[in-house]
Write a protein that holds these residues in place. Structure first.
Motif, mmCIF file in Angstrom:
data_model
loop_
_atom_site.group_PDB
_atom_site.id
_atom_site.type_symbol
_atom_site.label_atom_id
_atom_site.label_comp_id
_atom_site.label_asym_id
_atom_site.label_seq_id
_atom_site.Cartn_x
_atom_site.Cartn_y
_atom_site.Cartn_z
ATOM 1 N N GLY A 333 0.541 -1.247 -0.526
ATOM 2 C CA GLY A 333 0.252 0.418 -0.139
ATOM 3 C C GLY A 333 1.168 1.131 -0.183
ATOM 4 O O GLY A 333 2.017 1.307 0.471
ATOM 5 N N THR A 334 0.281 1.973 -0.323
ATOM 6 C CA THR A 334 1.238 3.973 -0.356
ATOM 7 C C THR A 334 0.334 4.985 -0.262
ATOM 8 O O THR A 334 -0.922 4.484 -0.151
ATOM 9 N N ASP A 335 0.903 5.747 1.045
ATOM 10 C CA ASP A 335 -0.193 6.547 1.648
ATOM 11 C C ASP A 335 -0.228 7.994 0.112
ATOM 12 O O ASP A 335 1.258 8.248 0.425
ATOM 13 N N PHE A 336 -1.114 8.203 -0.084
ATOM 14 C CA PHE A 336 -0.984 9.439 -0.876
ATOM 15 C C PHE A 336 -1.495 10.963 -0.232
ATOM 16 O O PHE A 336 -0.919 12.042 -0.760
ATOM 17 N N GLU A 337 -1.495 10.553 1.200
ATOM 18 C CA GLU A 337 -2.215 11.733 1.864
ATOM 19 C C GLU A 337 -3.419 11.858 0.967
ATOM 20 O O GLU A 337 -4.595 12.120 2.106
ATOM 21 N N THR A 338 -3.842 12.388 -0.227
ATOM 22 C CA THR A 338 -5.241 12.649 -0.789
ATOM 23 C C THR A 338 -6.666 11.195 -0.716
ATOM 24 O O THR A 338 -6.953 11.086 -0.586
ATOM 25 N N HIS A 339 -5.258 9.794 -0.455
ATOM 26 C CA HIS A 339 -6.038 8.644 -0.419
ATOM 27 C C HIS A 339 -5.297 7.294 -0.921
ATOM 28 O O HIS A 339 -3.384 8.091 -0.606
ATOM 29 N N MET A 340 -5.156 6.460 -0.278
ATOM 30 C CA MET A 340 -4.757 5.360 -0.174
ATOM 31 C C MET A 340 -4.487 4.971 -1.583
ATOM 32 O O MET A 340 -5.815 4.662 -1.837
ATOM 33 N N GLU A 341 -3.588 3.440 -2.140
ATOM 34 C CA GLU A 341 -3.730 2.329 -2.723
ATOM 35 C C GLU A 341 -3.197 1.874 -2.671
ATOM 36 O O GLU A 341 -2.315 1.708 -2.027
ATOM 37 N N VAL A 342 -3.917 0.594 -3.109
ATOM 38 C CA VAL A 342 -3.309 -1.305 -3.060
ATOM 39 C C VAL A 342 -1.922 -1.455 -4.308
ATOM 40 O O VAL A 342 -3.516 -1.187 -4.969
ATOM 41 N N LEU A 388 1.416 -1.082 9.080
ATOM 42 C CA LEU A 388 2.587 0.349 8.684
ATOM 43 C C LEU A 388 1.466 1.643 8.358
ATOM 44 O O LEU A 388 1.876 1.972 7.698
ATOM 45 N N LEU A 389 0.690 0.325 7.668
ATOM 46 C CA LEU A 389 -0.211 2.155 7.077
ATOM 47 C C LEU A 389 -1.244 1.635 7.852
ATOM 48 O O LEU A 389 -2.838 2.909 6.923
ATOM 49 N N GLY A 390 -2.158 1.037 7.851
ATOM 50 C CA GLY A 390 -3.503 1.047 9.068
ATOM 51 C C GLY A 390 -4.853 0.735 7.853
ATOM 52 O O GLY A 390 -5.695 0.237 7.904
ATOM 53 N N LYS A 415 1.618 9.443 6.396
ATOM 54 C CA LYS A 415 2.742 10.804 5.729
ATOM 55 C C LYS A 415 2.709 11.891 7.167
ATOM 56 O O LYS A 415 2.914 12.487 7.314
ATOM 57 N N ASP A 416 1.305 11.520 7.919
ATOM 58 C CA ASP A 416 1.082 12.663 9.516
ATOM 59 C C ASP A 416 1.623 11.274 10.386
ATOM 60 O O ASP A 416 1.049 12.094 11.471
ATOM 61 N N TYR A 417 2.539 10.154 10.634
ATOM 62 C CA TYR A 417 2.619 9.364 12.136
ATOM 63 C C TYR A 417 3.627 9.941 12.642
ATOM 64 O O TYR A 417 4.540 10.903 12.219
ATOM 65 N N GLU A 418 3.122 10.648 13.487
ATOM 66 C CA GLU A 418 3.695 10.591 14.545
ATOM 67 C C GLU A 418 4.297 9.895 16.316
ATOM 68 O O GLU A 418 3.110 9.180 16.498
ATOM 69 N N PRO A 419 5.357 9.415 16.505
ATOM 70 C CA PRO A 419 5.427 8.696 16.902
ATOM 71 C C PRO A 419 4.926 8.954 18.767
ATOM 72 O O PRO A 419 4.820 9.679 19.539
ATOM 73 N N TYR A 420 4.302 8.062 18.783
ATOM 74 C CA TYR A 420 3.579 8.135 20.448
ATOM 75 C C TYR A 420 4.317 8.188 21.374
ATOM 76 O O TYR A 420 3.896 9.357 22.468
#
Length: 424
Positions: A333-342, A388-390, A415-420
């Motif tokens: 999978g890929t995070d394009f911020e506007t959507h995700m793609e498989v 990794l992407l949820g 792309k918006d991941y912040e370590p807890y």
């Protein structure tokens, strides 16, 4: 005569008596002195005195004996005198021989005990003497040669001069030849060094070029595997071209359109057309959102399925007899911020062809059907995409986090991941 003999006899007797008396007196005195306690120093003095007395006594006796001998000689006949002279001469010879022998022995011993310095000195003296002798001989010989030259005729002198000049010329030629050979050797060595340096530089240059080419190829291949990167590169190029055109327009100049590069058709274009045709004929024309040849990823035919047609198209790709994609080699999978793609890559061993299937999903609700029921190989990659992407894959038999654990907060590839935990 008898009266004279008696007188002599009386004298001898008297002398003998006086001698005996003197000896007795001296003996008695020595005994008395020995009985007394004499210190060590006095003993030495006493010994010296006794020795002197003994010498005086011996001298007196010798004198008396000589006197007696003189008296006897006067009375001896001439023959006895000759014999005595001969004996005396023989004794003198024997004594002289003994002295000579002793002297020779001392000289030998002195030579044997001579120090090394004396020997060196003797050697130096001998060498100096030899040099002096040689110098004298050379001087004599030179004198003879001068005299012979003076006597030599003029013709012989000319011949000698010519020989000397020829010898000098030959010597000079040999020296020049040796010098030229040395210079040639040095120049050859310098040439070899220059050649070696040039070869090494060429090799280093070729190695650097090969390394740069390999890095560029690896970079291109690595990037080709990612369709999104290829798209981004193409978009960046288009953006740069547009910016250049706008800048030229503002400057008032005319921009001549660059001739478009003639793109050769992809060898996989027929396969793409075939896949699209078969799918649209069997599933309808509204199941695919897009399709194209991914020139940056080995020209793989790429199909973009609509969200609701994703599983249906995948199932058709596997079970259709004309397609027969029976092997799933990759899914991510890929995070394009506007959507995700498989992204799914399939391969048909029957037709020896590949195809890529994509689907875009909502980033806020990333859920899609699992392909694990169709290809068992989708099991782990779907779990990885979930971890990794949820992205949630419905119908997966055991969807779980395989790297970070179920208690991990967030998905690191977003792309918006912040370590807890800030310490992680």
């Amino acid at each position: 005569m008898s009266g004279e003999k008696d007188l002599e006899q009386l004298k001898k007797e008297a002398a003998a008596k006086a001698k005996a008396a003197a000896l007795a007196k001296m003996k008695a005195k020595e005994q008395v002195e020995s009985k007394e306690e004499i210190p060590a120093e006095d003993l030495d003095i006493a010994k010296q005195k006794a020795a002197a007395a003994a010498k005086a006594k011996a001298a007196a006796l010798a004198k008396m004996k000589a006197k007696e001998q003189v008296g006897s000689k006067e009375e001896a006949p001439a023959e006895d005198l000759d014999i005595a002279k001969q004996k005396a001469a023989a004794a003198a010879k024997a004594k002289a021989a003994a002295l000579a022998k002793m002297k020779a022995k001392e000289q030998v011993e002195s030579k044997e005990e001579a120090p090394a310095e004396d020997l060196d000195m003797a050697k130096q003296k001998a060498a100096a003497a030899a040099k002096a002798k040689a110098a004298a001989l050379a001087k004599m010989k030179a004198k003879e040669q001068v005299e012979s030259k003076e006597e030599a005729p003029a013709e012989d002198l000319d011949v000698a001069k010519q020989k000397a000049a020829a010898a000098a010329k030959a010597k000079a030629a040999a020296a020049a030849k040796a010098k030229a050979a040395a210079l040639a050797k040095q120049s050859d060595a310098a040439g070899d060094d220059e050649k070696a340096k040039a070869i090494a530089a060429a090799k280093a240059k070729a190695a650097a070029a090969a390394k740069a080419k390999a890095a560029a190829t690896a970079k291109a291949e690595g990037g080709a595997g990612d369709d999104e990167k290829a798209k981004a590169i193409a978009a960046a190029k288009a953006k740069a071209a547009a910016a250049a055109a706008a800048k030229a327009k503002l400057a008032g100049g005319k921009v001549e359109a660059e001739p478009a590069e003639e793109s050769k058709p992809s060898p996989n274009k027929p396969y793409l057309d075939k896949y699209v045709k078969v799918i649209e004929e069997n599933l309808g024309q509204d199941v695919l959102e897009d399709y194209y040849i991914n020139s940056l990823s080995k020209d793989v035919p790429t199909l973009v399925a609509k969200r609701e047609s994703y599983f249906k198209v995948a199932e058709f790709l596997k079970y259709n007899e004309q397609l027969g994609f029976d092997y799933l080699s990759e899914i991510h999978g890929t995070d394009f911020e506007t959507h995700m793609e498989v992204y799914v890559h399939l391969y048909s061993y029957r037709n020896s062809q590949s195809v890529a299937l994509k689907v875009k999903i909502d980033r806020n609700e990333p859920t899609i059907e699992s392909l694990q029921p169709l290809w068992a190989g989708a099991n782990w990659p779907e779990c990885e995409a979930y971890d990794l992407l949820g992205i949630r894959f419905t119908g997966h038999p055991n969807l779980h986090r395989i790297m970070l654990g179920e208690e991990w907060v967030g998905h690191p590839l977003r792309k918006d991941y912040e370590p807890y935990d800030v310490e992680v």
